[in-house]
Each structure stands twice: as structure tokens, then as C-alpha cells.
Design a protein around this motif. Sequence first.
Motif, PDB file in Angstrom:
ATOM      1  N   PHE A   1       0.841  -1.189   0.000  1.00  0.00           N
ATOM      2  CA  PHE A   1       0.000   0.000   0.000  1.00  0.00           C
ATOM      3  C   PHE A   1       0.877   1.239   0.000  1.00  0.00           C
ATOM      4  CE2 PHE A   1      -2.176  -3.397   2.200  1.00  0.00           C
ATOM      5  CZ  PHE A   1      -3.386  -3.438   1.534  1.00  0.00           C
ATOM      6  N   PHE A   2       0.577   2.183  -0.867  1.00  0.00           N
ATOM      7  CA  PHE A   2       1.315   3.425  -0.894  1.00  0.00           C
ATOM      8  C   PHE A   2       0.357   4.551  -0.507  1.00  0.00           C
ATOM      9  CE2 PHE A   2       5.339   2.351  -2.883  1.00  0.00           C
ATOM     10  CZ  PHE A   2       5.071   1.083  -3.340  1.00  0.00           C
ATOM     11  N   GLY A   3       0.613   5.171   0.625  1.00  0.00           N
ATOM     12  CA  GLY A   3      -0.233   6.274   1.075  1.00  0.00           C
ATOM     13  C   GLY A   3       0.362   7.594   0.626  1.00  0.00           C
ATOM     14  N   GLY A   4       0.209   8.628   1.459  1.00  0.00           N
ATOM     15  CA  GLY A   4       0.761   9.930   1.121  1.00  0.00           C
ATOM     16  C   GLY A   4      -0.303  10.813   0.523  1.00  0.00           C
ATOM     17  N   THR A   5       0.054  11.532  -0.522  1.00  0.00           N
ATOM     18  CA  THR A   5      -0.875  12.461  -1.151  1.00  0.00           C
ATOM     19  C   THR A   5      -1.335  11.894  -2.477  1.00  0.00           C
ATOM     20  OG1 THR A   5       0.327  14.300  -0.140  1.00  0.00           O
ATOM     21  CG2 THR A   5      -1.199  14.832  -1.915  1.00  0.00           C
ATOM     22  N   PRO A   6      -2.546  11.331  -2.529  1.00  0.00           N
ATOM     23  CA  PRO A   6      -3.041  10.733  -3.769  1.00  0.00           C
ATOM     24  C   PRO A   6      -3.206  11.769  -4.871  1.00  0.00           C
ATOM     25  CG  PRO A   6      -4.362  10.064  -1.865  1.00  0.00           C
ATOM     26  CD  PRO A   6      -3.493  11.210  -1.435  1.00  0.00           C
ATOM     27  N   ILE A  12     -12.063   7.215  -5.489  1.00  0.00           N
ATOM     28  CA  ILE A  12     -11.900   5.791  -5.256  1.00  0.00           C
ATOM     29  C   ILE A  12     -11.146   5.236  -6.466  1.00  0.00           C
ATOM     30  CG2 ILE A  12     -14.005   5.601  -3.872  1.00  0.00           C
ATOM     31  CD1 ILE A  12     -15.392   4.426  -6.360  1.00  0.00           C
ATOM     32  N   PHE A  13     -10.708   4.006  -6.371  1.00  0.00           N
ATOM     33  CA  PHE A  13     -10.038   3.391  -7.512  1.00  0.00           C
ATOM     34  C   PHE A  13     -11.051   3.207  -8.639  1.00  0.00           C
ATOM     35  CE2 PHE A  13      -7.070   2.398  -4.204  1.00  0.00           C
ATOM     36  CZ  PHE A  13      -5.834   2.340  -4.834  1.00  0.00           C
ATOM     37  N   PRO A  14     -10.677   3.559  -9.866  1.00  0.00           N
ATOM     38  CA  PRO A  14     -11.593   3.357 -10.991  1.00  0.00           C
ATOM     39  C   PRO A  14     -12.032   1.893 -11.076  1.00  0.00           C
ATOM     40  CG  PRO A  14      -9.726   4.699 -11.665  1.00  0.00           C
ATOM     41  CD  PRO A  14      -9.404   4.180 -10.291  1.00  0.00           C
ATOM     42  N   LYS A  15     -13.286   1.675 -11.328  1.00  0.00           N
ATOM     43  CA  LYS A  15     -13.810   0.305 -11.421  1.00  0.00           C
ATOM     44  C   LYS A  15     -13.597  -0.227 -12.838  1.00  0.00           C
ATOM     45  CE  LYS A  15     -17.198   0.794  -7.699  1.00  0.00           C
ATOM     46  NZ  LYS A  15     -16.438  -0.073  -6.791  1.00  0.00           N
ATOM     47  N   ILE A 127      -5.113   5.952  -0.351  1.00  0.00           N
ATOM     48  CA  ILE A 127      -4.237   4.950  -0.952  1.00  0.00           C
ATOM     49  C   ILE A 127      -4.125   5.205  -2.447  1.00  0.00           C
ATOM     50  CG2 ILE A 127      -3.955   2.484  -1.430  1.00  0.00           C
ATOM     51  CD1 ILE A 127      -5.547   1.982   1.173  1.00  0.00           C
ATOM     52  N   ASP A 128      -2.904   5.184  -2.957  1.00  0.00           N
ATOM     53  CA  ASP A 128      -2.665   5.414  -4.384  1.00  0.00           C
ATOM     54  C   ASP A 128      -2.572   4.124  -5.167  1.00  0.00           C
ATOM     55  OD1 ASP A 128      -0.379   8.128  -3.728  1.00  0.00           O
ATOM     56  OD2 ASP A 128      -2.526   8.183  -4.090  1.00  0.00           O
ATOM     57  N   MET A 129      -1.912   3.122  -4.575  1.00  0.00           N
ATOM     58  CA  MET A 129      -1.659   1.875  -5.279  1.00  0.00           C
ATOM     59  C   MET A 129      -1.834   0.692  -4.345  1.00  0.00           C
ATOM     60  SD  MET A 129       1.833   2.647  -7.469  1.00  0.00           S
ATOM     61  CE  MET A 129       1.643   1.170  -8.483  1.00  0.00           C
ATOM     62  N   VAL A 130      -2.150  -0.444  -4.929  1.00  0.00           N
ATOM     63  CA  VAL A 130      -2.124  -1.713  -4.206  1.00  0.00           C
ATOM     64  C   VAL A 130      -1.237  -2.647  -5.016  1.00  0.00           C
ATOM     65  CG1 VAL A 130      -3.451  -3.658  -3.332  1.00  0.00           C
ATOM     66  CG2 VAL A 130      -4.460  -1.367  -3.306  1.00  0.00           C
ATOM     67  N   VAL A 131      -0.123  -3.062  -4.421  1.00  0.00           N
ATOM     68  CA  VAL A 131       0.818  -3.930  -5.115  1.00  0.00           C
ATOM     69  C   VAL A 131       1.203  -5.093  -4.219  1.00  0.00           C
ATOM     70  CG1 VAL A 131       1.772  -2.055  -6.513  1.00  0.00           C
ATOM     71  CG2 VAL A 131       2.843  -2.639  -4.342  1.00  0.00           C
ATOM     72  N   GLY A 132       1.629  -6.184  -4.835  1.00  0.00           N
ATOM     73  CA  GLY A 132       2.117  -7.332  -4.093  1.00  0.00           C
ATOM     74  C   GLY A 132       3.624  -7.445  -4.243  1.00  0.00           C
ATOM     75  N   VAL A 133       4.224  -8.239  -3.395  1.00  0.00           N
ATOM     76  CA  VAL A 133       5.661  -8.469  -3.465  1.00  0.00           C
ATOM     77  C   VAL A 133       5.923  -9.698  -4.327  1.00  0.00           C
ATOM     78  CG1 VAL A 133       7.737  -9.031  -2.152  1.00  0.00           C
ATOM     79  CG2 VAL A 133       6.069  -7.424  -1.210  1.00  0.00           C
ATOM     80  N   GLU A 134       6.719  -9.517  -5.369  1.00  0.00           N
ATOM     81  CA  GLU A 134       7.073 -10.627  -6.255  1.00  0.00           C
ATOM     82  C   GLU A 134       8.138 -11.505  -5.598  1.00  0.00           C
ATOM     83  OE1 GLU A 134       7.287 -12.602 -10.194  1.00  0.00           O
ATOM     84  OE2 GLU A 134       5.878 -11.149  -9.407  1.00  0.00           O
ATOM     85  N   LYS A 161      -4.538   4.377  -8.930  1.00  0.00           N
ATOM     86  CA  LYS A 161      -5.368   5.478  -9.381  1.00  0.00           C
ATOM     87  C   LYS A 161      -4.700   6.131 -10.590  1.00  0.00           C
ATOM     88  CE  LYS A 161      -7.470   6.219  -4.889  1.00  0.00           C
ATOM     89  NZ  LYS A 161      -7.564   7.067  -3.683  1.00  0.00           N
ATOM     90  N   PRO A 162      -5.468   6.834 -11.411  1.00  0.00           N
ATOM     91  CA  PRO A 162      -4.894   7.396 -12.640  1.00  0.00           C
ATOM     92  C   PRO A 162      -3.926   8.533 -12.383  1.00  0.00           C
ATOM     93  CG  PRO A 162      -7.177   8.099 -12.374  1.00  0.00           C
ATOM     94  CD  PRO A 162      -6.907   7.097 -11.300  1.00  0.00           C
ATOM     95  N   GLN A 163      -2.976   8.659 -13.298  1.00  0.00           N
ATOM     96  CA  GLN A 163      -2.033   9.776 -13.369  1.00  0.00           C
ATOM     97  C   GLN A 163      -1.191   9.943 -12.105  1.00  0.00           C
ATOM     98  OE1 GLN A 163      -4.054  13.249 -15.206  1.00  0.00           O
ATOM     99  NE2 GLN A 163      -5.512  11.729 -15.979  1.00  0.00           N
ATOM    100  N   LEU A 164      -0.760   8.800 -11.571  1.00  0.00           N
ATOM    101  CA  LEU A 164       0.170   8.849 -10.457  1.00  0.00           C
ATOM    102  C   LEU A 164       1.560   9.200 -10.989  1.00  0.00           C
ATOM    103  CD1 LEU A 164      -0.728   5.746  -8.251  1.00  0.00           C
ATOM    104  CD2 LEU A 164      -1.472   8.107  -7.995  1.00  0.00           C
TER     105      LEU A 164
END
Length: 208
Positions: A1-6, A12-15, A127-134, A161-164
Motif C-alpha cells: 500500500f502506498f499512502g501519502g498524497t493521492p 476511489i479506484f476506478p472500477k 491509498i494510491d496503489m495496491v501492489v504485491g511483493v514478487e 489510481k490514474p495519473q500517479l
Amino acid sequence: FFGGTPAHPDSIFPKKIWQTWKVDPLGFAERDLAVAKTWTTKNPGHRYEVLTDTNDLYYVETFYGPHGFNRPDIVDTYRALTLKIIKADLLRYLVMYAEGGLYTDIDVEALKPIKRFIPERYDEAEIDMVVGVEIDQPDFNDHPILGKKSQSFCQWTFMCKPQLPVMLHLVDSIIAWLNRCSKEQGVPIGELELDFDEVISGTGPSAF
């Protein structure tokens, strides 16, 4: 999870669910279709779109051309690329910067609905992104072969989210890397020859 300033503090995250493949869903093999349906079945409120070898360039030209983000360097580089794995990596990043949502590879099965990706204790707006660890093996940082691959995020399924800015930074880094490779090999980008390790480090999980 990446927080901070979205990029979009109240959003919300685009569906949207994105996949890329050689053909559109009407031409999917039975196995691919069955796996793809797990995403639409578990997420009925989401738009589902597949970019293919026949409409990918149109997408890039539309969003990154003069009437979009006006990045002719990105359009020209994408148009010149002939290595399919590089194009596939770059395309997912371009789509996710332009529109956001969830990207997932064609062979990934949805085990849970996307709404479960963010635990209830978190505020989606922060939250800006949701990523997993490879891979998480920092002990191999200095390994001559594993090296950069010893720590990487999963880019075969991620949400943003768009345009990060971080996504555009990634794209810019890849464009710069491709130009360096072109200069080093003394050939145009369309004639580059790259091995598997170079792809992993240049556009794949390590780059991500």
C-alpha cells in the motif's frame, strides 16, 4: 500500500479491469476465457477491457498523442518496438497511468473480489496503489545473477489510481533505458536484441 498524497484525494479506484492479449475475448482459448471470467464474475460492477495486438497502438496514440498527454516520445517509442514482451510491459504501465484501475495478466485467476484488496481498516481515498511483493530476498542483493531480481514488486496484477507521478516516472525510465540500449547496440529501438534478464530488469518486475 502506498499512502501519502493521492493524485485524486477524494477518489476511489476506478472500477476498471484491464488485460492485454493477442486477441480480444471473442477469440480467447477456452482456458483463457475461463480464467478471464473469474474477474468479471467476482466484480460485476467493473468495466472489463482487453487491449490487443490490433488496437494497442491506437490506444497509445489516443492517450499520449497531441490530443492526450502530448508525449510524442512515448508514442514514437511504442510504435517502434518489435519485442512483444517489452511492449506488453510498457502498455500496462501506460494504461494504468492514463486511466488507472486494476491490471492483471491473462493467466491470473481472481480468487477474491477486488473490493477485498483493501482491508476495511484503510481509507481508500488515502491509498494510491495496491501492489504485491514478487520476490523478497534482500540477502541476494549482491548476487551476480539474482542481484536486482532479489527484491521486486508484482506487476502481473496491481491496482492504482490514474495519473500517479510514480507511474509516469516508471514509463520515462523505460524510455530512457531503451534509448540507452539503442545507443549501446548501435541499432534503432525496433532492432534491439535483449535477453530475459535484461527484460526483467528493464521493464519487468525489477523495473517496476
